[in-house]
Design a protein around this motif. Structure first.
Motif, mmCIF file in Angstrom:
data_model
loop_
_atom_site.group_PDB
_atom_site.id
_atom_site.type_symbol
_atom_site.label_atom_id
_atom_site.label_comp_id
_atom_site.label_asym_id
_atom_site.label_seq_id
_atom_site.Cartn_x
_atom_site.Cartn_y
_atom_site.Cartn_z
ATOM 1 N N TYR A 1 0.872 -1.170 0.000
ATOM 2 C CA TYR A 1 0.000 0.000 0.000
ATOM 3 C C TYR A 1 0.908 1.219 0.000
ATOM 4 O O TYR A 1 1.734 1.384 0.901
ATOM 5 C CB TYR A 1 -0.916 0.015 1.229
ATOM 6 C CG TYR A 1 -1.824 1.216 1.235
ATOM 7 C CD1 TYR A 1 -3.014 1.194 0.518
ATOM 8 C CD2 TYR A 1 -1.479 2.379 1.919
ATOM 9 C CE1 TYR A 1 -3.838 2.295 0.488
ATOM 10 C CE2 TYR A 1 -2.301 3.478 1.899
ATOM 11 C CZ TYR A 1 -3.482 3.436 1.186
ATOM 12 O OH TYR A 1 -4.302 4.530 1.149
ATOM 13 N N ASN A 2 0.769 2.073 -0.990
ATOM 14 C CA ASN A 2 1.597 3.271 -1.107
ATOM 15 C C ASN A 2 0.931 4.401 -0.335
ATOM 16 O O ASN A 2 -0.173 4.830 -0.667
ATOM 17 C CB ASN A 2 1.768 3.644 -2.583
ATOM 18 C CG ASN A 2 2.775 4.736 -2.785
ATOM 19 O OD1 ASN A 2 2.727 5.763 -2.111
ATOM 20 N ND2 ASN A 2 3.684 4.541 -3.711
ATOM 21 N N LEU A 3 1.590 4.882 0.713
ATOM 22 C CA LEU A 3 1.046 5.941 1.563
ATOM 23 C C LEU A 3 0.960 7.285 0.857
ATOM 24 O O LEU A 3 0.151 8.134 1.221
ATOM 25 C CB LEU A 3 1.900 6.077 2.829
ATOM 26 C CG LEU A 3 1.880 4.862 3.745
ATOM 27 C CD1 LEU A 3 3.024 4.928 4.743
ATOM 28 C CD2 LEU A 3 0.544 4.758 4.451
ATOM 29 N N VAL A 4 1.789 7.508 -0.134
ATOM 30 C CA VAL A 4 1.805 8.783 -0.859
ATOM 31 C C VAL A 4 0.675 8.851 -1.877
ATOM 32 O O VAL A 4 -0.062 9.829 -1.942
ATOM 33 C CB VAL A 4 3.175 9.009 -1.545
ATOM 34 C CG1 VAL A 4 3.162 10.259 -2.397
ATOM 35 C CG2 VAL A 4 4.282 9.091 -0.497
ATOM 36 N N THR A 5 0.522 7.787 -2.644
ATOM 37 C CA THR A 5 -0.474 7.797 -3.716
ATOM 38 C C THR A 5 -1.822 7.224 -3.290
ATOM 39 O O THR A 5 -2.828 7.448 -3.953
ATOM 40 C CB THR A 5 0.015 6.988 -4.929
ATOM 41 O OG1 THR A 5 0.124 5.595 -4.547
ATOM 42 C CG2 THR A 5 1.347 7.508 -5.433
ATOM 43 N N GLY A 6 -1.835 6.433 -2.197
ATOM 44 C CA GLY A 6 -3.058 5.770 -1.767
ATOM 45 C C GLY A 6 -3.423 4.587 -2.641
ATOM 46 O O GLY A 6 -4.540 4.091 -2.589
ATOM 47 N N GLN A 7 -2.477 4.115 -3.426
ATOM 48 C CA GLN A 7 -2.719 3.020 -4.362
ATOM 49 C C GLN A 7 -2.033 1.745 -3.887
ATOM 50 O O GLN A 7 -1.034 1.788 -3.172
ATOM 51 C CB GLN A 7 -2.178 3.383 -5.748
ATOM 52 C CG GLN A 7 -2.794 4.627 -6.345
ATOM 53 C CD GLN A 7 -4.277 4.450 -6.618
ATOM 54 O OE1 GLN A 7 -4.700 3.447 -7.151
ATOM 55 N NE2 GLN A 7 -5.064 5.442 -6.225
ATOM 56 N N VAL A 8 -2.585 0.620 -4.317
ATOM 57 C CA VAL A 8 -1.971 -0.677 -4.082
ATOM 58 C C VAL A 8 -1.085 -0.978 -5.276
ATOM 59 O O VAL A 8 -1.459 -0.733 -6.423
ATOM 60 C CB VAL A 8 -3.055 -1.760 -3.915
ATOM 61 C CG1 VAL A 8 -2.438 -3.140 -3.865
ATOM 62 C CG2 VAL A 8 -3.867 -1.487 -2.659
ATOM 63 N N GLU A 9 0.110 -1.475 -4.993
ATOM 64 C CA GLU A 9 1.064 -1.741 -6.080
ATOM 65 C C GLU A 9 1.886 -2.974 -5.757
ATOM 66 O O GLU A 9 1.911 -3.439 -4.629
ATOM 67 C CB GLU A 9 1.971 -0.535 -6.285
ATOM 68 C CG GLU A 9 2.688 -0.101 -5.023
ATOM 69 C CD GLU A 9 3.310 1.277 -5.114
ATOM 70 O OE1 GLU A 9 4.363 1.448 -4.492
ATOM 71 O OE2 GLU A 9 2.763 2.160 -5.799
#
Length: 83
Positions: A9-17
């Protein structure tokens, strides 16, 4: 887990990657599935609440190392060593 099965979970973008995503310091994980990574913030909040309510980490006497009746939390290590 291998890199191709890890999710973050990317805290900056709010996206899962996946592994090849953003910087490590901006991410939570790895998680075993995309769905698990999508719930990363909820899991972190639950762990924080459990920690905050754990009596082993909330003993008010532990914060008063010098016995002056005041919390020593947040003092520098150098403040405790006075000649």
């Amino acid at each position: 887990m291998t890199h191709d099965t890890e999710w973050y979970y990317n805290l900056v973008t709010g996206q899962v990657e996946q592994y090849e995503g953003g910087r490590a310091e901006d991410r939570l994980g790895p998680y075993r599935s995309r769905e698990e990574a999508q719930q990363a913030l909820e899991h972190a909040q639950l762990r924080n609440e459990q920690w905050e309510n754990d009596p082993r980490f909330n003993d008010p006497d532990e914060d008063d190392a010098d016995g002056d009746g005041e919390s020593d939390w947040g003092t520098s290590a150098f403040d405790t060593f006075k000649p």
